[in-house]
Design a protein around this motif. Structure first.
Motif, mmCIF file in Angstrom:
data_model
loop_
_atom_site.group_PDB
_atom_site.id
_atom_site.type_symbol
_atom_site.label_atom_id
_atom_site.label_comp_id
_atom_site.label_asym_id
_atom_site.label_seq_id
_atom_site.Cartn_x
_atom_site.Cartn_y
_atom_site.Cartn_z
ATOM 1 N N ILE A 1 0.818 -1.218 0.000
ATOM 2 C CA ILE A 1 0.000 0.000 0.000
ATOM 3 C C ILE A 1 0.853 1.270 0.000
ATOM 4 C CG2 ILE A 1 -1.937 -1.180 1.105
ATOM 5 C CD1 ILE A 1 -1.133 0.120 3.760
ATOM 6 N N TRP B 1 -3.222 6.040 -0.547
ATOM 7 C CA TRP B 1 -3.680 4.725 -1.024
ATOM 8 C C TRP B 1 -5.207 4.696 -1.105
ATOM 9 C CZ3 TRP B 1 -7.129 1.230 0.706
ATOM 10 C CH2 TRP B 1 -7.223 0.050 -0.041
ATOM 11 N N ASP C 1 -6.452 6.651 -4.127
ATOM 12 C CA ASP C 1 -6.187 5.971 -5.393
ATOM 13 C C ASP C 1 -7.059 4.727 -5.564
ATOM 14 O OD1 ASP C 1 -4.291 7.889 -5.867
ATOM 15 O OD2 ASP C 1 -2.577 6.613 -5.362
ATOM 16 N N ASN D 1 -6.829 -4.146 -0.778
ATOM 17 C CA ASN D 1 -6.003 -4.086 -1.977
ATOM 18 C C ASN D 1 -6.194 -5.331 -2.837
ATOM 19 O OD1 ASN D 1 -4.207 -2.217 -3.181
ATOM 20 N ND2 ASN D 1 -2.449 -3.481 -2.663
#
Length: 336
Positions: free
Chosen positions: A235, A259, A262, A300
């Protein structure tokens, strides 16, 4: 109504990754309940995730039931910062079960398995955790020999070995030192996993029982091993000093916010405040920090920004497990 929804979800399953997922969580676990923290992220009907601030885990024996209830009929994924698996050679010689999930269930009738051995004479395959306290002359080589293993490298799993981007993790059965994982594993397995399995809930262990897509079905809680030090890199977190220092956590806050931006993950106000505060000045600040890094690491993978990929290795899928999101291979070979 239920049948129509089920058909709709089944159709969505072929088009959208993890369509049933409504909850993601990460727990930074410890044998000390004061250092057990969990952070949650909820997914709305449009597929958008919102992450909240860490909170105390609470009663360990109800964690699974509470997460399943919070998922409200959807699927939940819990990243857990404890070893989930056994060293392959130990398993081959001593486990006496078909695989790790089956082995876990046998421990309900073997409470002495969790009693940490005070001396090497107390160590056995049925009592593998050691040592209860530091004593002169103790070594991991002697620990391995007491377990009938040829050398200390056999105490670790493949995912515990050093990679090009992080140091080695501590072996499962070792319980001494700041980096040890044994005491947290004892607490998580005995106090959280065994009660959840005994209740017959829809607990699924990744990757032993399938991929995330196969396991994340309505009403299920998928448990996956995580390693915050591994998540940092995933990350974009680079610590300027020890995570125990509030100043280092404050400096890392910009990477966490970046992070989330995004990835399209909404940071709830309480989490934004925790990040801006460096996760507090008390000793549990590092645990709350790791808790959020782990949650972002889980998201993620769920968002498709990182593969869940694990090596094609029968012993790994049967016994050792893997760290979610780890794609780097160990630098050293592991004994067969």
């Amino acid at each position: 109504m239920t049948r129509l929804i089920s058909i709709s979800l089944d159709q969505a399953w072929r088009r959208v990754p993890f369509p049933y997922l409504t909850l993601a969580a990460h727990a930074d676990w410890s044998s000390d309940p004061r250092k057990c923290w969990i952070a949650l992220a909820g997914r709305d009907a449009e597929g958008r995730w919102t992450a909240g601030a860490p909170r105390p885990v609470g009663p360990a024996d109800t964690v699974a039931a509470r997460l399943i209830a919070a998922a409200a009929g959807g699927a939940a994924v819990l990243g857990l910062d404890v070893p989930l698996g056994l060293p392959r050679l130990y398993a081959a010689r001593h486990a006496g079960a078909a695989d790790f999930p089956a082995f876990l269930r046998t421990l309900a009738d073997r409470p002495s398995f969790f009693t940490v051995a005070a001396t090497l004479e107390d160590v056995s395959p049925d009592r593998p955790f050691y040592p209860a306290r530091g004593t002169r002359g103790m070594t991991r080589a002697a620990h391995a020999a007491a377990l009938g293993l040829p050398d200390p490298s056999c105490l670790g799993r493949r995912c515990d070995l050093r990679t090009a981007t992080r140091p080695a993790g501590a072996p499962l059965f070792w319980t001494l030192g700041a980096n040890q994982a044994g005491k947290a594993a004892i607490h998580a397995w005995r106090e959280m996993l065994l009660p959840a399995l005994a209740e017959g809930g829809a607990i699924r262990l990744w990757p032993f029982e399938g991929t995330l897509a196969e396991l994340a079905r309505p009403g299920a809680l998928v448990l996956a091993e995580t390693y915050p030090a591994e998540c940092y890199r995933h990350i974009g977190v680079r610590l300027a000093g020890s995570k125990r220092r509030r100043s280092a956590r404050l400096a890392a806050g910009a990477a966490l916010i970046a992070w989330a931006r995004d990835a399209g993950v909404t940071v709830a106000p309480d989490l934004a405040a925790a990040i801006a505060d460096g996760f507090g000045a008390d000793a549990a600040g590092e645990d709350r920090f790791d808790c959020v890094c782990g949650l972002f690491g889980v998201l993620n993978v769920l968002l498709g920004r990182r593969a869940e990929a694990y090596p094609d290795d029968p012993a790994l899928l049967c016994w050792e497990g893997w760290v979610l999101g780890q794609t780097d291979q160990p630098l050293a070979a592991q004994p067969a």
